[in-house]
Motif scaffolding. Sequence first.
Motif, PDB file in Angstrom:
ATOM      1  N   GLY A  45       0.827  -1.205   0.000  1.00 12.71           N
ATOM      2  CA  GLY A  45       0.000   0.000   0.000  1.00 12.71           C
ATOM      3  C   GLY A  45       0.858   1.250   0.000  1.00 12.71           C
ATOM      4  N   LEU A  46       0.680   2.094  -1.003  1.00 11.43           N
ATOM      5  CA  LEU A  46       1.440   3.340  -1.107  1.00 11.43           C
ATOM      6  C   LEU A  46       0.529   4.499  -0.740  1.00 11.43           C
ATOM      7  N   ALA A  47       0.779   5.104   0.395  1.00 11.03           N
ATOM      8  CA  ALA A  47      -0.050   6.219   0.858  1.00 11.03           C
ATOM      9  C   ALA A  47       0.715   6.996   1.912  1.00 11.03           C
ATOM     10  N   GLN A  48       0.433   8.294   1.984  1.00 17.49           N
ATOM     11  CA  GLN A  48       1.105   9.156   2.950  1.00 17.49           C
ATOM     12  C   GLN A  48       0.584   8.896   4.358  1.00 17.49           C
ATOM     13  N   THR A  49       1.377   9.329   5.349  1.00 17.02           N
ATOM     14  CA  THR A  49       0.927   9.284   6.736  1.00 17.02           C
ATOM     15  C   THR A  49      -0.319  10.150   6.894  1.00 17.02           C
ATOM     16  N   GLY A  50      -1.264   9.674   7.702  1.00 15.15           N
ATOM     17  CA  GLY A  50      -2.478  10.438   7.942  1.00 15.15           C
ATOM     18  C   GLY A  50      -3.620  10.093   7.006  1.00 15.15           C
ATOM     19  N   THR A  51      -3.463   9.029   6.176  1.00 14.31           N
ATOM     20  CA  THR A  51      -4.514   8.639   5.235  1.00 14.31           C
ATOM     21  C   THR A  51      -5.354   7.480   5.759  1.00 14.31           C
ATOM     22  N   GLY A  52      -5.051   6.989   6.965  1.00 15.42           N
ATOM     23  CA  GLY A  52      -5.840   5.890   7.532  1.00 15.42           C
ATOM     24  C   GLY A  52      -5.238   4.530   7.295  1.00 15.42           C
ATOM     25  N   LYS A  53      -3.903   4.459   7.137  1.00 16.27           N
ATOM     26  CA  LYS A  53      -3.245   3.178   6.873  1.00 16.27           C
ATOM     27  C   LYS A  53      -3.418   2.185   8.015  1.00 16.27           C
ATOM     28  N   THR A  54      -3.365   2.689   9.257  1.00 19.64           N
ATOM     29  CA  THR A  54      -3.446   1.771  10.404  1.00 19.64           C
ATOM     30  C   THR A  54      -4.739   0.973  10.377  1.00 19.64           C
ATOM     31  N   ALA A  55      -5.854   1.640  10.130  1.00 22.39           N
ATOM     32  CA  ALA A  55      -7.135   0.928  10.044  1.00 22.39           C
ATOM     33  C   ALA A  55      -7.169   0.016   8.825  1.00 22.39           C
ATOM     34  N   ALA A  56      -6.484   0.408   7.741  1.00 19.27           N
ATOM     35  CA  ALA A  56      -6.502  -0.392   6.518  1.00 19.27           C
ATOM     36  C   ALA A  56      -5.949  -1.791   6.750  1.00 19.27           C
ATOM     37  N   PHE A  57      -4.902  -1.919   7.574  1.00 15.39           N
ATOM     38  CA  PHE A  57      -4.384  -3.262   7.836  1.00 15.39           C
ATOM     39  C   PHE A  57      -4.919  -3.858   9.141  1.00 15.39           C
ATOM     40  N   SER A  58      -5.295  -3.011  10.114  1.00 18.53           N
ATOM     41  CA  SER A  58      -5.726  -3.523  11.420  1.00 18.53           C
ATOM     42  C   SER A  58      -7.107  -4.156  11.375  1.00 18.53           C
ATOM     43  N   LEU A  59      -8.038  -3.537  10.656  1.00 23.30           N
ATOM     44  CA  LEU A  59      -9.414  -4.033  10.655  1.00 23.30           C
ATOM     45  C   LEU A  59      -9.532  -5.436  10.052  1.00 23.30           C
ATOM     46  N   PRO A  60      -8.975  -5.701   8.868  1.00 23.24           N
ATOM     47  CA  PRO A  60      -9.050  -7.092   8.367  1.00 23.24           C
ATOM     48  C   PRO A  60      -8.268  -8.074   9.238  1.00 23.24           C
ATOM     49  N   MET A  61      -7.173  -7.606   9.823  1.00 22.09           N
ATOM     50  CA  MET A  61      -6.387  -8.468  10.709  1.00 22.09           C
ATOM     51  C   MET A  61      -7.212  -8.878  11.938  1.00 22.09           C
ATOM     52  N   LEU A  62      -7.918  -7.920  12.535  1.00 19.95           N
ATOM     53  CA  LEU A  62      -8.727  -8.200  13.720  1.00 19.95           C
ATOM     54  C   LEU A  62      -9.878  -9.147  13.411  1.00 19.95           C
ATOM     55  N   GLU A  63     -10.376  -9.081  12.177  1.00 12.95           N
ATOM     56  CA  GLU A  63     -11.453  -9.987  11.772  1.00 12.95           C
ATOM     57  C   GLU A  63     -10.992 -11.448  11.815  1.00 12.95           C
ATOM     58  N   GLN A  64      -9.707 -11.683  11.638  1.00 12.84           N
ATOM     59  CA  GLN A  64      -9.213 -13.054  11.470  1.00 12.84           C
ATOM     60  C   GLN A  64      -8.406 -13.565  12.658  1.00 12.84           C
TER      61      GLN A  64
END
Length: 469
Positions: A45-64
């Motif tokens: 994933g290529l995106a600047q800080t402050g774009t919501g990256k933490t939720a992008a990987f944390s939410l699917p991870m928490l689902e599993q």
Amino acid sequence: MTLSFHSLGLSEARVRHLEKAGFTSPTPIQAQAIPHLLSGRDVVGLAQTGTGKTAAFSLPMLEQIDLNNHAVQALILTPTRELAVQVYQSIRTFSDDRRLHVLPIYGGQSIDLQIRRLQKGVQVVVGTPGRVLDLLSRGDLKLNKLSWIVLDEADEMLNMGFIQDVEKILAQAPAERQTAFFSATMEPSIRELAAKFLRSPVTINVEQPKAAPAKINQLVYIVPRGWTKARALQPILEMEDPESALIFVRTRKAAAELTRQLQAAGHSVDEYHGDLSQSQRERLLLRFRQRQVRWVVATDIAARGLHVDDLTHVINYDLPDSVESYVHRIGRTGRAGKEGTAISLIHPLDKRKLRDIERHIRQRLEIGTIPTRAQIEARHLQKLQDQLREALAGERIASFLPIVAQLSEEFEPHTIAAAALQMAYDQTRPSWMRVEHGYTDDPAGDETRTRPGAPKPKPVKRKAPVSSQ
């Protein structure tokens, strides 16, 4: 059609919890990354800080995550302690299940305490490469049940020299796992790392708008020849009088020196850099957020974990090396619809960098003039007048009326008032502007003209004016 977290494939329970926490719609990086990660794909994933990256990987991870299994199932690597703590706190926000155990691990904190926590059982570990490797080598961190690895801010991790540590950690993880890299840029070293350790990854590129946020007033001050930046910064700070400011410098040494100079001038300021212990950083961050210290002088790397709401000013004492870093720095102010100010100090030789920044953000930056002594004094007098109006409306004024009555027997009331104002003004006037410090706002002067003990310039002989009579 507006996307929702539910449409991305997250569970009903997760979506309800996110809505309670104030997360109603996904950001672009979340909208693109979450479905791929939920389906089991590796992602870059290529995106600047402050774009919501933490939720992008944390939410699917928490689902599993299997909450009934207390083995480490997910490992998130971050370049700094501050980011590790920030990611840890975000994950705690995304889940209210008490069976989920998340542990941040980093240097500067007791390793024995971290070992005891691991022994009790942890499903998610967020840590810096050095401490993760240390715990792996001791056998206290076991990755045999690992199913997720995330590299957060991969470009910074590689810039900071963690490439070999990261490779060692990835090599010890099970081959059957899901891996995600998140980075602001796709440098060759990151591409090589992805090719070596990711399986047919999906690349997501969220374009950042190049233009800087509209709510940020950007100013540039060119440091006059013969002046130091510290000398130019003082009058600017006096005119701006920031409620809260981040002042960016290039090195730890520069942070310490500038902090010392500003503190000597009577300002509420402290330094934030890599030489501070973790406990020192956390204390400073708390003081900054609670407005116990107004300004912080920081290096770029240390400031990655320094996020403060309602930051009024960002000051580039030293320009960053990249235009992307400039946008990232100034984006810390002017948030949530509020106005902010970004100030940059440049030497004449930095004008090429300035042109690069202007091309990148697609706008010309306003060039300011270093405030003069008269302008600063006028501002202080206006501020004093405003404070006087507040005092006149207050109740404490009655305590001082007997003194005024007594002095009125010798002096006119307006003379007494003027003397009181003079005393108040002298107390608040910046020490570096006082006559004994030899302050001059002559751009042609150099530092020897203001330094105590420096030889005085010879007086210029002037002809007497010719009388018109």
